[in-house]
Design an enzyme around this catalytic site. Structure first.
Site: not given
Length: 330
Positions: A138, A198, A209, A213
């Site tokens: 999760e 960052e 990213d 997902k």
């Protein structure tokens, strides 16, 4: 449940600190160069957990979690391995090997590391099929947002698409650009000063990213909709169409605002495709979440459109998803 936590970044440390509140005991913690493994037992022969506060303090002060070898944590007496090392692409190592070790010992695994789920989902499923342990992940999608479990509850065959805003850094930048009429470079610098971005923001602003997902969600949809895993399409990052936000000019946001719209980095997954790109959305619409907020939107065959929003990152937030998965394994 007895937990071994591999990875001592923000998420791993938060799991160590919060596990007791959820009724679990941490019996081993490892970072890349050290480990601490509980070696005591209580009167009934059960393992006594590590001192969570001492582990976190030692990591902050000395840069290590203990004086044991990291490999010792993988062979400790635990029920659930929490894999919270940094995400790596391609072969997803060393996270995938950590998962393999646990499953071959018939232990459960809970992942915060996206690599094994996004890049080697079929291998992961095969290992789990041959193990008495289960795998849950999760925390790999949307931090505290229960995206994966919601898809599972509805059943993947009844979810036609999952889309949303899945990266807080990119969303913060786009929100500030729209609100202040600023250009990308100015807002990126501000985000880095605030710690929202960052020093090398590529993973976030290039859409990687969010794409990982979405790849994970596509695998959940694809494998969950078939009886035989051999019939499922397996996705990896290479299968995703990805466009980031570096080239979004401030002028586009200003023009969009005149028409009651704004721009968000939207990811979408189905059992057939994965796409991530900046999209125009209604300025006051559901997908126009602001700042570092995330939102997941599910299209379902019987329940219509469902929306879940919240914090998509952060140590305690992501740890809550990890510990929720541990609870589902009890």
């Amino acid at each position: 449940m007895r937990l071994a936590v591999i990875g001592a970044g923000a998420v791993g440390r938060s799991v160590v600190k919060l596990a007791g509140e959820h009724g679990h005991e941490v019996v081993a913690v490892a970072d890349s160069s050290s480990a601490v493994v509980a070696d005591g037992t209580d009167g009934s022969g059960g393992a006594v957990g590590v001192d969570a506060d001492a582990v976190v303090a030692r990591k902050a002060e000395r840069g290590i979690v203990g004086d044991d070898d990291p490999a010792d944590a993988l062979t400790a007496d635990y029920d659930v391995l929490v894999e919270a090392t940094p995400t790596t692409l391609g072969d997803a190592e060393p996270g995938f090997s950590h998962v393999r070790t646990a499953l071959e010992r018939d232990r459960h695994v809970v992942l915060a590391n996206k690599g094994p789920v996004a890049e080697r989902y079929g291998d992961l499923r095969a290992l789990a099929a041959d193990s008495a342990g289960d795998v849950r992940f999760e925390a790999t999608v949307g931090g505290a947002i229960p995206a994966v479990s919601t898809v599972e509850d509805i059943e993947p065959s009844h979810v036609t698409a999952v889309r949303g805003v899945l990266n807080g850094t990119a969303n913060f930048i786009l929100t500030r650009m729209a609100a202040e009429g600023l250009d990308y470079d100015h807002v990126l610098s501000e985000a880095q000063d605030l710690g929202v971005a960052e020093a090398d923001p590529s993973f976030d602003v290039d859409g990687t990213d969010a794409a990982l997902k979405c790849v994970i969600l596509a695998n959940v949809l694809s494998f969950g909709a078939v009886d035989d895993p051999a019939d499922a399409r397996e996705f990896s990052l290479a299968d995703a169409s990805v466009e980031g936000i570096r080239d979004v000019p401030g002028s586009v946001l200003r023009l969009a605002a005149e028409d009651g719209r704004t721009v968000r980095l939207i990811g979408e997954a189905t059992g057939e495709t994965v796409q991530v790109a900046p999209r125009l959305v209604p300025e006051n619409g559901t997908l126009a979440v602001s700042g570092t907020q995330n939102i997941v939107q599910l299209e379902t065959t019987h329940a219509g459109r469902l929306n879940i929003s919240g914090h998509g990152a952060g140590g305690p937030e992501t740890a809550s998803a990890v510990l929720g998965d541990v609870g589902r394994l009890e």
